[in-house]
Design a protein around this motif. Structure first.
Motif, PDB file in Angstrom:
ATOM      1  N   PRO A 405      11.672 -38.128 -16.973  1.00  0.00           N
ATOM      2  CA  PRO A 405      12.174 -38.579 -15.833  1.00  0.00           C
ATOM      3  C   PRO A 405      12.400 -40.082 -15.952  1.00  0.00           C
ATOM      4  O   PRO A 405      11.729 -40.863 -16.534  1.00  0.00           O
ATOM      5  N   THR A 406      13.403 -40.732 -14.957  1.00  0.00           N
ATOM      6  CA  THR A 406      13.586 -42.110 -14.932  1.00  0.00           C
ATOM      7  C   THR A 406      12.604 -42.543 -13.553  1.00  0.00           C
ATOM      8  O   THR A 406      11.762 -41.756 -13.338  1.00  0.00           O
ATOM      9  N   ASN A 407      13.053 -43.484 -12.956  1.00  0.00           N
ATOM     10  CA  ASN A 407      12.446 -43.913 -11.643  1.00  0.00           C
ATOM     11  C   ASN A 407      12.398 -42.636 -10.636  1.00  0.00           C
ATOM     12  O   ASN A 407      13.517 -41.830 -10.392  1.00  0.00           O
ATOM     13  N   VAL A 408      11.380 -42.196 -10.227  1.00  0.00           N
ATOM     14  CA  VAL A 408      11.537 -41.191  -9.194  1.00  0.00           C
ATOM     15  C   VAL A 408      10.831 -41.567  -7.704  1.00  0.00           C
ATOM     16  O   VAL A 408      10.065 -42.315  -7.663  1.00  0.00           O
ATOM     17  N   ASN A 409      11.439 -41.211  -6.821  1.00  0.00           N
ATOM     18  CA  ASN A 409      10.969 -41.654  -5.477  1.00  0.00           C
ATOM     19  C   ASN A 409       9.707 -41.157  -5.084  1.00  0.00           C
ATOM     20  O   ASN A 409       9.625 -40.359  -3.947  1.00  0.00           O
ATOM     21  N   GLN A 441      17.737 -49.807 -14.525  1.00  0.00           N
ATOM     22  CA  GLN A 441      17.327 -49.058 -15.587  1.00  0.00           C
ATOM     23  C   GLN A 441      18.039 -47.763 -16.153  1.00  0.00           C
ATOM     24  O   GLN A 441      17.677 -47.211 -17.054  1.00  0.00           O
ATOM     25  N   GLN A 442      19.063 -47.382 -15.026  1.00  0.00           N
ATOM     26  CA  GLN A 442      19.869 -46.183 -15.264  1.00  0.00           C
ATOM     27  C   GLN A 442      21.212 -46.508 -15.738  1.00  0.00           C
ATOM     28  O   GLN A 442      21.949 -47.531 -15.087  1.00  0.00           O
ATOM     29  N   PRO A 447      19.237 -45.963  -7.682  1.00  0.00           N
ATOM     30  CA  PRO A 447      18.043 -46.680  -8.048  1.00  0.00           C
ATOM     31  C   PRO A 447      17.004 -45.785  -8.411  1.00  0.00           C
ATOM     32  O   PRO A 447      15.977 -46.305  -9.093  1.00  0.00           O
ATOM     33  N   TYR A 448      16.838 -44.342  -7.990  1.00  0.00           N
ATOM     34  CA  TYR A 448      16.000 -43.407  -8.621  1.00  0.00           C
ATOM     35  C   TYR A 448      16.423 -41.909  -8.315  1.00  0.00           C
ATOM     36  O   TYR A 448      17.427 -41.708  -7.541  1.00  0.00           O
ATOM     37  N   ILE A 449      15.812 -41.232  -8.795  1.00  0.00           N
ATOM     38  CA  ILE A 449      15.933 -39.823  -8.682  1.00  0.00           C
ATOM     39  C   ILE A 449      14.878 -39.177  -7.786  1.00  0.00           C
ATOM     40  O   ILE A 449      13.883 -39.765  -7.373  1.00  0.00           O
ATOM     41  N   GLU A 450      15.091 -37.996  -6.965  1.00  0.00           N
ATOM     42  CA  GLU A 450      14.126 -37.371  -6.157  1.00  0.00           C
ATOM     43  C   GLU A 450      13.422 -36.434  -7.017  1.00  0.00           C
ATOM     44  O   GLU A 450      13.614 -35.897  -8.038  1.00  0.00           O
ATOM     45  N   PRO A 451      11.947 -36.299  -6.483  1.00  0.00           N
ATOM     46  CA  PRO A 451      11.238 -35.375  -7.132  1.00  0.00           C
ATOM     47  C   PRO A 451      11.796 -34.018  -7.368  1.00  0.00           C
ATOM     48  O   PRO A 451      11.737 -33.418  -8.684  1.00  0.00           O
ATOM     49  N   ALA A 478      19.242 -39.967 -15.639  1.00  0.00           N
ATOM     50  CA  ALA A 478      20.447 -40.649 -14.948  1.00  0.00           C
ATOM     51  C   ALA A 478      21.154 -41.470 -16.109  1.00  0.00           C
ATOM     52  O   ALA A 478      21.675 -42.697 -15.722  1.00  0.00           O
ATOM     53  N   GLY A 479      20.902 -41.287 -17.207  1.00  0.00           N
ATOM     54  CA  GLY A 479      21.434 -41.792 -18.359  1.00  0.00           C
ATOM     55  C   GLY A 479      20.450 -43.148 -18.781  1.00  0.00           C
ATOM     56  O   GLY A 479      21.071 -44.007 -19.698  1.00  0.00           O
ATOM     57  N   ALA A 480      19.264 -43.294 -18.510  1.00  0.00           N
ATOM     58  CA  ALA A 480      18.441 -44.545 -18.825  1.00  0.00           C
ATOM     59  C   ALA A 480      18.409 -44.258 -20.356  1.00  0.00           C
ATOM     60  O   ALA A 480      18.193 -45.532 -20.913  1.00  0.00           O
ATOM     61  N   TYR A 481      18.238 -43.510 -20.963  1.00  0.00           N
ATOM     62  CA  TYR A 481      17.984 -43.290 -22.391  1.00  0.00           C
ATOM     63  C   TYR A 481      19.264 -43.969 -23.255  1.00  0.00           C
ATOM     64  O   TYR A 481      19.345 -44.694 -24.156  1.00  0.00           O
ATOM     65  N   LEU A 482      20.474 -43.915 -22.536  1.00  0.00           N
ATOM     66  CA  LEU A 482      21.769 -44.339 -23.145  1.00  0.00           C
ATOM     67  C   LEU A 482      21.852 -45.893 -23.178  1.00  0.00           C
ATOM     68  O   LEU A 482      22.270 -46.596 -23.851  1.00  0.00           O
ATOM     69  N   LYS A 483      20.943 -46.535 -22.278  1.00  0.00           N
ATOM     70  CA  LYS A 483      20.756 -48.048 -22.135  1.00  0.00           C
ATOM     71  C   LYS A 483      19.971 -48.691 -23.098  1.00  0.00           C
ATOM     72  O   LYS A 483      20.013 -49.659 -23.449  1.00  0.00           O
TER      73      LYS A 483
END
Length: 489
Positions: A405-409, A441-442, A447-451, A478-483
């Motif tokens: 996961p990327t940022n998680v809430n 980051q994404q 800003p973040y995804i949910e659990p 949410a595409g963080a890898y792409l960055k």
């Protein structure tokens, strides 16, 4: 509904009305009443100033209406000698109906966990005047005070300017409709699920009948995974340390958090074994697995979720140790404790992080934050561990995958050291300050995804839908890898 057996432990009209409708539809309904006084409604002689019966007749609509078509059994459920009779009735039944309040259910041992422990496949239907959870769960309610007064019905039909609320149109107005609704829900639970065309087995959920062992289950992503898997039919072994770390600058889950996870799983109608245990200790993981299997019989799914972010943790070397021991060694301990018990078709899922694919920040001072670096190192290492694990278990039909996961809430994101990492330009950044930077980051502008976004991937990997998916590094980012990464195979 011929052949369906319904056991009813309920009084008055609301839930008994559901039993009556099920009897109308052909179910065999057995009503358990107080051994001496019976259903409390039997003692009512007047309603709305009218006699409930008539002279010379045993017919009493108030009692007979919601109890038509049933067989009745007087049983003193508060006496130990009655327990074996109740348990045998539960074992033989397909549906359990009750409207007893939480305290009475606990005292009599008829709450959902008690009944499901006797018959795991039974449909448990509970009717409550003010909800089965919340501040009024222990409050009894009648038709006029609950359904009519609190649902908005009375307000809706009362003329504007009236000094009093309009009375409900008839006695048992909401009780009867509520009972019919419960009966419809029971019918849906009995007959709506599809059947496997090859086996004829009823499929209640995507992981129906599986048992999942989940670490870090006290709150956040771990709790979310437990609930989504329970919603899809799995029983849960929920493990959490439930104690803070000196080196982590935000609080960990508490024993009460773990109890709440267990309560929520049980509210899904699934069984749960909750264990306070530290993933850093292999013996504690082995013990937790053993306790879970003793009660639930097996393990089909492992979700190694437990993790900490010891960013800016002090003492710095201890922060490094705690981070590696929890995030990497803890993952290995959880997996290896369960591994001897896994059979063909099992699924192992570890939680990685988008951080595993990110380079160190340019100009970052090496050794400046061992606790923060430990997080990145651990997530990279567990990704390789799971890759090699998948390769070595594939021939045995056991799958292993990582979800990144990327940022998680969750509290891991919402804490001062994390805010400072995203906003180094501010001395003491707030959440509001950090949320302006979180989207960097994404690739997608969030800003973040949910659990639950991560949990949905976990459910897929735990289910047979992914029976040929193994060795993957699945990104919910949410595409963080792409960055941070260019295209490569």
């Amino acid at each position: 509904m011929e052949g369906v057996r319904v056991l009813e432990v309920a009084q008055f009209t609301f839930v008994p009305a559901a039993g009556a409708v099920l009897a109308d539809w052909g179910a065999e309904v057995v009503k358990v009443e107080h051994a001496e006084t019976g259903d409390a409604q039997r003692g009512i002689v007047k309603a709305f100033s009218h006699d409930v019966g008539s002279d010379g007749s045993s017919f009493a609509p108030l009692m007979d209406g919601p109890n038509r078509g049933k067989r009745s059994l007087g049983l003193a459920l508060d006496k130990p000698g009655a327990r074996s009779v109740l348990e045998e009735l539960v074992r033989r039944s397909d549906v359990f109906l009750t409207n007893f309040l939480p305290g009475a259910r606990a005292k009599l041992g008829i709450d959902v966990a008690d009944i499901r422990a006797i018959n795991p496949d039974i449909i448990y239907a509970l009717g409550a005047g003010f909800g089965h959870t919340g501040p009024e769960a222990d409050k009894g309610g009648y038709d006029a005070t609950a359904f009519w007064a609190r649902s908005g019905s009375a307000d809706y039909v009362t003329p504007s300017g009236a000094t009093t609320l309009t009375h409900q149109p008839a006695g048992a107005y909401g009780d009867s409709m509520g009972g019919l609704t419960i009966a419809g829900g029971v019918a849906a639970a009995l007959f709506a699920p599809k059947a496997d065309t090859k086996t004829g087995r009823t499929i209640m959920g995507r992981v129906d009948g599986k048992v999942a062992f989940i670490t870090g289950a006290g709150r956040g992503q771990g709790r979310s995974h437990a609930l989504r898997l329970a919603e899809e039919g799995a029983d849960i072994i929920a493990v959490d340390r439930c104690r803070d770390f000196e080196t982590v600058n935000y609080p960990m889950a508490t024993p009460d958090d773990l109890k709440e996870t267990a309560r929520l799983v049980e509210a899904c109608g699934r069984r749960v074994v909750a264990v306070e245990a530290d993933v850093r200790e292999r013996a504690q993981m082995v013990d937790a697995v053993g306790r879970g299997i003793a009660e639930l019989g097996k393990i089909d799914v492992v979700v190694a979720q437990a993790a900490i972010a010891a960013m800016a943790g002090e003492p710095a070397v201890q922060a490094w140790i705690d981070g590696l021991d929890t995030n990497l060694v803890g993952t290995i301990n959880a997996v290896h404790a369960a591994l001897p018990h896994l059979k063909e078709g099992a699924s192992i899922i570890a939680t990685g992080s988008a951080a595993a694919f990110m380079p160190f920040a340019p100009g970052e001072t090496i050794g400046a934050d061992p606790g923060g670096t430990a997080y990145l190192v651990a997530k990279r290492a567990l990704s390789q561990f799971m890759h090699e694990l998948a390769a070595n278990l594939a021939s045995r039909g056991i799958r292993a995958n990582v979800v990144h996961p990327t940022n998680v809430n969750t509290p891991m994101l919402h804490n001062p050291p994390m805010y400072k990492m995203f906003r180094p330009d501010i001395e003491n950044p707030t959440r509001e300050d950090a949320e302006l930077a979180f989207p960097t980051q994404q690739a997608m502008p969030i800003p973040y995804i949910e659990p639950v976004d991560v949990s949905n991937a976990v459910v897929y990997l735990a289910s047979d839908e992914s029976r040929y998916v193994t060795g993957t590094q699945m990104r919910v980012d949410a595409g963080a890898y792409l960055k941070f990464q260019s295209y490569h195979l």
